[in-house]
Motif scaffolding. Structure first.
Motif, PDB file in Angstrom:
ATOM      1  N   PRO A 153       0.808  -1.212   0.000  1.00 12.90           N
ATOM      2  CA  PRO A 153       0.000   0.000   0.000  1.00 12.90           C
ATOM      3  C   PRO A 153       0.852   1.278   0.000  1.00 12.90           C
ATOM      4  N   ARG A 154       0.322   2.318  -0.651  1.00 19.76           N
ATOM      5  CA  ARG A 154       1.020   3.601  -0.752  1.00 19.76           C
ATOM      6  C   ARG A 154       0.456   4.629   0.226  1.00 19.76           C
ATOM      7  N   THR A 155      -0.785   4.398   0.680  1.00 23.97           N
ATOM      8  CA  THR A 155      -1.442   5.352   1.574  1.00 23.97           C
ATOM      9  C   THR A 155      -2.027   4.578   2.765  1.00 23.97           C
TER      10      THR A 155
ATOM     11  N   ARG B 136       7.489  14.124  -4.064  1.00 24.98           N
ATOM     12  CA  ARG B 136       6.768  14.948  -3.080  1.00 24.98           C
ATOM     13  C   ARG B 136       5.576  14.168  -2.527  1.00 24.98           C
ATOM     14  N   LYS B 137       4.801  13.614  -3.443  1.00 24.49           N
ATOM     15  CA  LYS B 137       3.590  12.874  -3.039  1.00 24.49           C
ATOM     16  C   LYS B 137       3.951  11.667  -2.189  1.00 24.49           C
TER      17      LYS B 137
ATOM     18  N   ALA C 110       2.335  10.701   1.649  1.00 24.03           N
ATOM     19  CA  ALA C 110       1.444   9.540   1.768  1.00 24.03           C
ATOM     20  C   ALA C 110       2.099   8.414   2.558  1.00 24.03           C
ATOM     21  N   ALA C 111       3.417   8.275   2.422  1.00 23.59           N
ATOM     22  CA  ALA C 111       4.081   7.087   2.997  1.00 23.59           C
ATOM     23  C   ALA C 111       4.292   7.196   4.512  1.00 23.59           C
TER      24      ALA C 111
ATOM     25  N   MET D 148       4.318   4.012   7.103  1.00 24.55           N
ATOM     26  CA  MET D 148       5.540   3.534   7.790  1.00 24.55           C
ATOM     27  C   MET D 148       5.309   3.511   9.308  1.00 24.55           C
ATOM     28  N   GLU D 149       4.661   4.574   9.796  1.00 26.86           N
ATOM     29  CA  GLU D 149       4.418   4.635  11.249  1.00 26.86           C
ATOM     30  C   GLU D 149       3.546   3.477  11.709  1.00 26.86           C
TER      31      GLU D 149
END
Ligand code: GTP
Ligand SMILES: Nc1ccn([C@@H]2O[C@H](COP(=O)(O)O)[C@@H](O)[C@H]2O)c(=O)n1
Length: 223
Positions: A91-93, A172-173, A177-178, A182-183
């Motif tokens: 996933p990216r978001t 930038r995007k 989003a990441a 990651m968190e």
């Protein structure tokens, strides 16, 4: 070693080497990987209104809306329920991560941290074979014959979204989003981050990590 099916994800900014590392994992551990970017290019490049719309996102380096990519990926993953999963770029978001939570429990997430300048250099030298998704780099892994795919002899192209303006937008995007993704994975203790400027130096650590979850079919140096 447990024989449970692997549910793994490789994340990182554009050009960080997700595809390159996934390809090595796939060969070394005898599994297939699913690249969300390549999947989108294949699924939506074929024409039609939805395809044309998605094409506009890709060309401009923007993320396709969550509900579109999630629907595509979840449908594809359902088909692969009996296989190991190695996901590249999804996933990216946070929305996509939550959707993935709905269908599986991830075992590990590999995050590639590569300096910005290195990413820009790599992407400007990237050439691809559109039909297969095979990736070359004029410095790192050049084709045998310049401008031509090694296996098919067909022409190589540069991706529209590897143009400098699109690369800047994608980077930038990516950051915005990441971060929450990651968190989330860090808080679950499944995030493994690797930093550096060379895939060849990162690779042995990735191989060791994977070897602790799934038996290799090839030694580390034979990726
Ligand atoms: N010079 C150099 N190039 C590399 C290295 N690792 C990968 N590459 C090249 O860098 C480019 C980007 O690598 P990919 O594996 O396509 O990166 P990615 O993260 O999948 O990229 P996106 O599809 O944009 O998300 C390709 O041309 C690779 O061949 C490296 O260690 N050094
Ligand atoms: N989850 C995703 C993955 C990809 N995209 C779109 O595809 C482009 C290329 O993806 P790469 O993984 O090959 O870099 C990306 O720039 C997005 O336009 C997406 O929207 N959502």
């Amino acid at each position: 070693m447990a024989s449970k099916l692997l549910r793994a994800v490789v994340l990182g900014p554009p050009g960080s080497g997700k595809g390159t590392v996934c390809e090595r994992i796939a060969r070394s551990f005898g599994l297939q990987h699913l690249s969300s970017g390549q999947f989108l290019r294949e699924s939506l490049g074929g024409g039609g209104e939805a395809g044309a719309l998605a094409q506009q996102y890709l060309e401009r380096g923007l993320l396709v809306p969550d509900h579109v990519i999630t629907r595509l990926m979840v449908a594809e993953l359902e088909k692969r329920r009996e296989q190991h999963w190695l996901l590249d770029g999804f996933p990216r978001t946070l929305g996509q991560a939550e959707a993935l939570d709905g269908i599986c429990q991830l075992d590990l997430v590999i995050s590639l941290n590569i300096p910005f300048e290195t990413l820009k250099d790599r992407l400007s030298a990237r050439w691809v074979h559109p039909a297969s998704g095979r990736v070359y780099n004029m410095d790192f892994n050049p084709p045998h014959t310049q401008g031509v795919d090694d296996l098919t002899g067909e022409p190589l192209v540069q991706r529209e979204d590897d143009r400098p303006e699109a690369v800047a937008a994608r980077l930038r995007k990516y950051k915005d989003a990441a971060k929450p993704v990651m968190e989330l994975y860090k808080s679950r203790g499944i995030l493994h981050s690797f930093s550096g400027t060379e895939t060849n130096k990162i690779w042995p650590y990735v191989y060791t990590l994977l070897s602790s979850r799934i038996p290799p079919v090839l030694p580390e140096e034979e990726h």
